[in-house]
Scaffold this motif. Sequence first.
Motif, PDB file in Angstrom:
ATOM      1  N   VAL A   8      18.967   8.057 -35.252  1.00 24.62           N
ATOM      2  CA  VAL A   8      20.005   9.186 -34.912  1.00 24.62           C
ATOM      3  C   VAL A   8      21.029   9.112 -36.112  1.00 24.62           C
ATOM      4  CG1 VAL A   8      22.058   9.260 -33.502  1.00 24.62           C
ATOM      5  CG2 VAL A   8      19.986   8.279 -32.345  1.00 24.62           C
ATOM      6  N   THR A   9      21.245  10.466 -36.317  1.00 27.13           N
ATOM      7  CA  THR A   9      22.499  10.926 -37.299  1.00 27.13           C
ATOM      8  C   THR A   9      23.346  11.721 -36.498  1.00 27.13           C
ATOM      9  OG1 THR A   9      21.146  10.842 -39.439  1.00 27.13           O
ATOM     10  CG2 THR A   9      23.105  12.150 -39.264  1.00 27.13           C
ATOM     11  N   VAL A  10      24.818  11.498 -36.937  1.00 26.74           N
ATOM     12  CA  VAL A  10      25.900  12.423 -36.341  1.00 26.74           C
ATOM     13  C   VAL A  10      26.631  12.436 -37.775  1.00 26.74           C
ATOM     14  CG1 VAL A  10      27.650  12.708 -34.860  1.00 26.74           C
ATOM     15  CG2 VAL A  10      25.827  11.501 -33.961  1.00 26.74           C
ATOM     16  N   SER A  11      26.844  13.685 -38.140  1.00 23.76           N
ATOM     17  CA  SER A  11      27.276  13.960 -39.481  1.00 23.76           C
ATOM     18  C   SER A  11      28.132  15.147 -39.342  1.00 23.76           C
ATOM     19  CB  SER A  11      26.245  14.073 -40.656  1.00 23.76           C
ATOM     20  OG  SER A  11      25.406  15.162 -40.290  1.00 23.76           O
ATOM     21  N   ASN A  12      29.313  15.030 -40.390  1.00 25.30           N
ATOM     22  CA  ASN A  12      30.129  16.165 -40.404  1.00 25.30           C
ATOM     23  C   ASN A  12      30.634  16.789 -39.181  1.00 25.30           C
ATOM     24  OD1 ASN A  12      29.918  16.463 -43.399  1.00 25.30           O
ATOM     25  ND2 ASN A  12      27.718  16.710 -42.604  1.00 25.30           N
ATOM     26  N   SER A  13      31.093  16.005 -38.247  1.00 20.84           N
ATOM     27  CA  SER A  13      31.190  16.554 -36.498  1.00 20.84           C
ATOM     28  C   SER A  13      32.535  15.908 -36.281  1.00 20.84           C
ATOM     29  CB  SER A  13      30.242  15.891 -35.825  1.00 20.84           C
ATOM     30  OG  SER A  13      29.046  16.434 -36.101  1.00 20.84           O
ATOM     31  N   ILE A  14      33.215  16.467 -35.493  1.00 19.26           N
ATOM     32  CA  ILE A  14      34.561  16.060 -34.951  1.00 19.26           C
ATOM     33  C   ILE A  14      34.117  15.764 -33.623  1.00 19.26           C
ATOM     34  CG2 ILE A  14      36.864  16.970 -33.867  1.00 19.26           C
ATOM     35  CD1 ILE A  14      36.814  19.001 -36.058  1.00 19.26           C
ATOM     36  N   ILE A  15      34.709  14.151 -33.306  1.00 18.89           N
ATOM     37  CA  ILE A  15      34.540  13.569 -32.020  1.00 18.89           C
ATOM     38  C   ILE A  15      35.760  13.472 -31.442  1.00 18.89           C
ATOM     39  CG2 ILE A  15      33.463  11.903 -30.734  1.00 18.89           C
ATOM     40  CD1 ILE A  15      31.452  11.630 -33.377  1.00 18.89           C
ATOM     41  N   ALA A  16      36.496  13.958 -30.429  1.00 17.70           N
ATOM     42  CA  ALA A  16      37.982  13.937 -30.314  1.00 17.70           C
ATOM     43  C   ALA A  16      38.128  14.032 -29.122  1.00 17.70           C
ATOM     44  CB  ALA A  16      38.433  14.991 -31.034  1.00 17.70           C
ATOM     45  N   LEU A  17      39.295  13.477 -28.748  1.00 15.64           N
ATOM     46  CA  LEU A  17      40.104  13.533 -27.329  1.00 15.64           C
ATOM     47  C   LEU A  17      39.214  13.184 -26.111  1.00 15.64           C
ATOM     48  CD1 LEU A  17      42.161  16.673 -28.296  1.00 15.64           C
ATOM     49  CD2 LEU A  17      42.840  14.453 -28.371  1.00 15.64           C
ATOM     50  N   PRO A  18      38.526  12.232 -26.113  1.00 17.92           N
ATOM     51  CA  PRO A  18      37.757  11.702 -24.861  1.00 17.92           C
ATOM     52  C   PRO A  18      38.788  11.565 -23.702  1.00 17.92           C
ATOM     53  CG  PRO A  18      37.920   9.925 -26.227  1.00 17.92           C
ATOM     54  CD  PRO A  18      38.714  10.988 -27.109  1.00 17.92           C
ATOM     55  N   ILE A  19      38.365  12.071 -22.468  1.00 17.59           N
ATOM     56  CA  ILE A  19      39.077  11.707 -21.322  1.00 17.59           C
ATOM     57  C   ILE A  19      38.326  10.715 -20.433  1.00 17.59           C
ATOM     58  CG2 ILE A  19      40.288  13.849 -21.413  1.00 17.59           C
ATOM     59  CD1 ILE A  19      38.264  15.189 -19.180  1.00 17.59           C
ATOM     60  N   GLY A  20      38.798  10.432 -19.151  1.00 15.27           N
ATOM     61  CA  GLY A  20      37.945   9.504 -18.316  1.00 15.27           C
ATOM     62  C   GLY A  20      38.002   8.209 -18.936  1.00 15.27           C
ATOM     63  N   GLN A  21      36.846   7.643 -19.425  1.00 16.65           N
ATOM     64  CA  GLN A  21      36.937   6.253 -19.931  1.00 16.65           C
ATOM     65  C   GLN A  21      37.522   6.274 -21.443  1.00 16.65           C
ATOM     66  OE1 GLN A  21      33.622   3.211 -18.855  1.00 16.65           O
ATOM     67  NE2 GLN A  21      32.580   5.121 -20.058  1.00 16.65           N
ATOM     68  N   GLN A  22      37.937   7.491 -21.835  1.00 16.24           N
ATOM     69  CA  GLN A  22      38.604   7.485 -23.165  1.00 16.24           C
ATOM     70  C   GLN A  22      37.883   7.091 -24.512  1.00 16.24           C
ATOM     71  OE1 GLN A  22      42.107   6.092 -21.983  1.00 16.24           O
ATOM     72  NE2 GLN A  22      43.035   8.032 -21.714  1.00 16.24           N
ATOM     73  N   PHE A  23      36.379   7.029 -24.418  1.00 12.80           N
ATOM     74  CA  PHE A  23      35.511   6.502 -25.353  1.00 12.80           C
ATOM     75  C   PHE A  23      34.939   7.562 -26.207  1.00 12.80           C
ATOM     76  CE2 PHE A  23      34.484   2.772 -22.279  1.00 12.80           C
ATOM     77  CZ  PHE A  23      35.665   1.950 -22.599  1.00 12.80           C
ATOM     78  N   GLY A  24      34.633   7.343 -27.517  1.00 13.28           N
ATOM     79  CA  GLY A  24      34.082   7.868 -28.459  1.00 13.28           C
ATOM     80  C   GLY A  24      32.411   7.958 -28.369  1.00 13.28           C
TER      81      GLY A  24
END
Length: 363
Positions: A166-182
């Motif tokens: 898996v690769t996650v690159s150059n991305s925005i991972i923001a403002l989770p609701i619910g469990q508030q997990f990334g």
Amino acid sequence: MAQIKRAIAFASLLSLGFPLVSAVAFEGAVGFGSIATGGTTSYVVTTLADSGTGTFRDAVSESGRNITFSVSGYIVLESPVSLSSDLTINGQTAPSPGIGVMAREISASGKSNIIIRNFRMRQGNEETDDTKSAFNMGDATNVILDHCSVAFGVYDSIDAVGAVNVTVSNSIIALPIGQQFGAHLETGPSTWYANLWVSAHNRQPLSKGNTQYINNIIYNYQAAYTVADTGGDFSHDIINNYFITGPSTTSASDDYYQIDDNQSVYASGNFLDSNKDGVLNGAAANTVGSAEVLSSPWYSTSLSMASLTAAEAYSYVIANAGASPRDEVDTYVVSTVESLGTEGAIITNQDSTGLSNDGYGTL
């Protein structure tokens, strides 16, 4: 002992066929997911409708497709969308201001060879199932997300339990609701490169697998890089990342969280800015719990990938992360990070942002 663990981890990857070659998914792709091959059969998404001919849902319903977009805006999902294997989703082909989905989960569960670029996934409280994540790639193989924007995830922003390569690159991972997990990844290996993580309670990411974590920016965290209680012995290259506290940060020392002596870590060039004074002026932060300290990276490409210092990574990620062009949500997210400690909140509803379209922002 550290050298033995590193050698075992490296040998196990070789035996399972993990990549030691240059990126092939697209020019500039990095990390373990870069071997994803995607699809080749052209399909053009021509409507923002939820279902039917020319829709995104129809596009991803068959494997082997290379998907482009002639429309821009939000696709409002009425139910979760399941991807097929061997897909390329070229969000960068959409006319300005870009393309995205909202309200339900996108799932690549159990699938393989998926490339997703320049795509927005905004789950939010329109989701009716609190066990769903914004993007789910559980048990998937060979997946790369690049220049994506994931916000308002309910269970996790990104769920990757059982995922391999898996690769996650150059991305925005923001403002989770619910469990508030990334993000939650198990199995691996995984690469997290040059991402912007903003205002999550925890899991930025939770990584129970061999991991590269390089040039990320983590802002307004309560717990950032996490391993948690696990019986697994994993290796982690954590290089040139910048942890920045914000109004929701209760303990700056939770930049590394629950990393125990089962883990082997190479940590170098990381910084922590903990004073919330509106200026980027952190100090070195390379002490990672009770983990066994590696004197060199466990994986061969980690140092060459870490081409930016933590401070340079901040400038690069602020300017480049996420889907392009930046929309209302990402502009808001980046502006809170640029406050460098004075703005930002961990939320339970996207409407708390005060943005248009009930907090989802308008595309």
